[in-house]
Scaffold this active site. Structure first.
Site, PDB file in Angstrom:
ATOM      1  N   SER A   1       9.390   1.907   1.978  1.00 50.38           N
ATOM      2  CA  SER A   1       8.731   0.716   2.487  1.00 50.38           C
ATOM      3  C   SER A   1       9.646  -0.277   3.180  1.00 50.38           C
ATOM      4  O   SER A   1       9.195  -1.060   4.007  1.00 50.38           O
ATOM      5  CB  SER A   1       8.005   0.002   1.341  1.00 50.38           C
ATOM      6  OG  SER A   1       8.918  -0.369   0.326  1.00 50.38           O
TER       7      SER A   1
ATOM      8  N   HIS B   1       2.405   3.736   1.694  1.00 51.41           N
ATOM      9  CA  HIS B   1       2.609   3.287   3.075  1.00 51.41           C
ATOM     10  C   HIS B   1       2.286   4.385   4.094  1.00 51.41           C
ATOM     11  O   HIS B   1       2.828   4.377   5.207  1.00 51.41           O
ATOM     12  CB  HIS B   1       4.046   2.797   3.261  1.00 51.41           C
ATOM     13  CG  HIS B   1       4.281   1.433   2.703  1.00 51.41           C
ATOM     14  ND1 HIS B   1       3.998   0.285   3.398  1.00 51.41           N
ATOM     15  CD2 HIS B   1       4.750   1.035   1.497  1.00 51.41           C
ATOM     16  CE1 HIS B   1       4.302  -0.764   2.658  1.00 51.41           C
ATOM     17  NE2 HIS B   1       4.760  -0.337   1.496  1.00 51.41           N
TER      18      HIS B   1
ATOM     19  N   LYS C   1      -3.357  -1.461   1.024  1.00 52.96           N
ATOM     20  CA  LYS C   1      -2.664  -1.495   2.311  1.00 52.96           C
ATOM     21  C   LYS C   1      -3.621  -1.010   3.416  1.00 52.96           C
ATOM     22  O   LYS C   1      -4.528  -1.736   3.781  1.00 52.96           O
ATOM     23  CB  LYS C   1      -1.369  -0.680   2.229  1.00 52.96           C
ATOM     24  CG  LYS C   1      -0.342  -1.317   1.291  1.00 52.96           C
ATOM     25  CD  LYS C   1       0.947  -0.551   1.220  1.00 52.96           C
ATOM     26  CE  LYS C   1       2.024  -1.293   0.444  1.00 52.96           C
ATOM     27  NZ  LYS C   1       1.680  -1.658  -0.930  1.00 52.96           N
TER      28      LYS C   1
END
Length: 396
Positions: free
Chosen positions: A183, A211, A242
């Site tokens: 990340s 991610h 996310k």
């Protein structure tokens, strides 16, 4: 009450401020989006959200959430095994398992909880965990809770990974743990090589794909799809916070036996309230939306390519890669903080990242692209970086 402790904390906080390591919190006055309002009254371009697909304020998801509140209520006020499981929780688990190519799935309040509740539940003193050095803090903390032997290899260093696997050859079970995407720098894990080594040394592979899920790979199923190894990954953890709408919640997807055991023994699952049904229902709507609007992934990758190329051409030190995380490396923590404040005045919302979030002397401004950004917004942001970068002597 101990005045000594308060004095110590006060001194420590001032030291953080003096060294540029203090992390203030800005306040946003609008929904999360490609451009947002802040308390200064500005409307600014947001380049640091995990809102990869721009779904955080998507009208269809807002509508789905409103409908879910009417249908399922606000909260469960219970853990799952008592009276905290609704049909929507089971539906989301089924849909997520199918999406990431696993047999079953278990929901958590966050991916942090999924990771901290994983290792100690499955492994004991006679086992071994081999972890990438750049793994997320939640993996590190989860491993700390586990009594298994611990080995750490340098980021994506397959030679070092193999040495650790050899050292752990007499352990009962061996598990390799890695982020799918790291990340802080946007690097992608070498999953094909990891899977090769896992098969050679009879190890399990666990990937935190927070991610990547939703946009990486042909159908957005994450780094296993991106690397064509979906059938070779044993455990996948991830987040709903996310690309998949940006709200909250996490999950672990794996073989049925693993998920069943986690339901019986994983402490963050057994002792935390159920995921809010409105989040579960809206997350199902997200998975439907991903099928209907692949253009969101296409726009994200187009934006990423444009920003990376233009910033590199200006002379900024951007960690090479293709991921929407594009860190602007600065080194000095104070410089990162000062530049982020100067950029805010120029209409660009970014944050300086410094120790302990990243290693000392590796401070950076981590920019993140989104499908919510227009090309005009990105060009304005690039122009602001150019102006501020020259002011601070970062570029010529």
């Amino acid at each position: 009450m101990s005045k000594k402790m308060f004095a110590f904390l006060d001194k420590s906080i001032h030291e953080l401020e003096d060294t540029g390591l203090y992390k203030p919190e800005r306040v946003i006055t609008t929904p999360q989006a490609g451009h947002i309002g802040v308390t200064t009254g500005q409307e600014v371009i947001n380049l640091c959200a995990n809102n990869y697909l721009g779904l955080a304020d998507h009208p269809a998801l807002i509508k789905a959430g409103q409908h879910a509140l009417d249908q399922y209520g606000y909260g469960m006020a219970s853990v799952r095994f008592i009276c905290g499981t609704q049909t929507i929780h089971k539906e989301l688990e089924k849909r997520l398992a199918e999406f990431v190519g696993q047999e079953d799935c278990i929901l958590y309040s966050s991916c942090f909880d999924a990771n901290t509740g994983l290792f100690e539940t499955l492994l004991g003193t006679e086992d071994a965990i081999i972890s990438d050095a750049l793994n997320h803090a939640s993996i590190i903390d989860g491993i700390r809770l586990c009594k298994a032997q611990r080995f750490v290899y340098a980021k994506n260093n397959m030679e070092e990974l193999e040495k650790h696997l050899i050292a752990a050859k007499n352990c009962r079970f061996r598990l390799i743990a890695t982020d799918g995407v790291f990340s802080m720098d946007g690097a992608i894990a070498n999953l094909p090589a990891i899977c090769d080594l896992a098969e050679k040394y009879d190890a399990l592979v666990m990937v935190d794909d927070s991610h990547a899920v939703g946009f990486m790979g042909k159908n957005g199923r994450g780094t296993p799809e991106y690397h064509h190894v979906m059938d070779r990954i044993d455990i996948i953890t991830g987040t709903l916070g996310k690309a998949l709408g940006g709200a909250s919640g996490g999950y672990t997807a794996a073989k049925k036996e693993i998920v069943t055991w986690l339901r019986q023994r994983s402490r963050p699952y057994l002792f935390s309230n159920s995921l809010a049904p409105v989040v579960a229902a809206t997350s199902v709507a997200v998975l439907d939306l991903l099928k209907k609007e692949p253009i969101l992934r296409e726009k994200l990758w187009d934006n990423t390519k444009h920003f990376r190329q233009q910033m590199t051409a200006l002379g900024f030190n951007i960690i090479p890669g293709e991921h929407p995380i594009a860190p602007v490396m600065l080194g000095d923590a104070k410089l990162a903080g000062q530049m982020s404040e100067a950029l805010l005045k120029e209409g660009v919302y970014v944050i300086g990242f410094s120790f302990p979030v990243v290693p000392k002397d590796k401070a950076r401004i981590r920019t993140q692209m989104s499908a919510a950004h227009s090309r005009e917004e990105l060009d304005r942001a690039i122009a602001a970086f150019k102006k501020v970068g020259k002011t601070f002597g970062v570029i010529k």
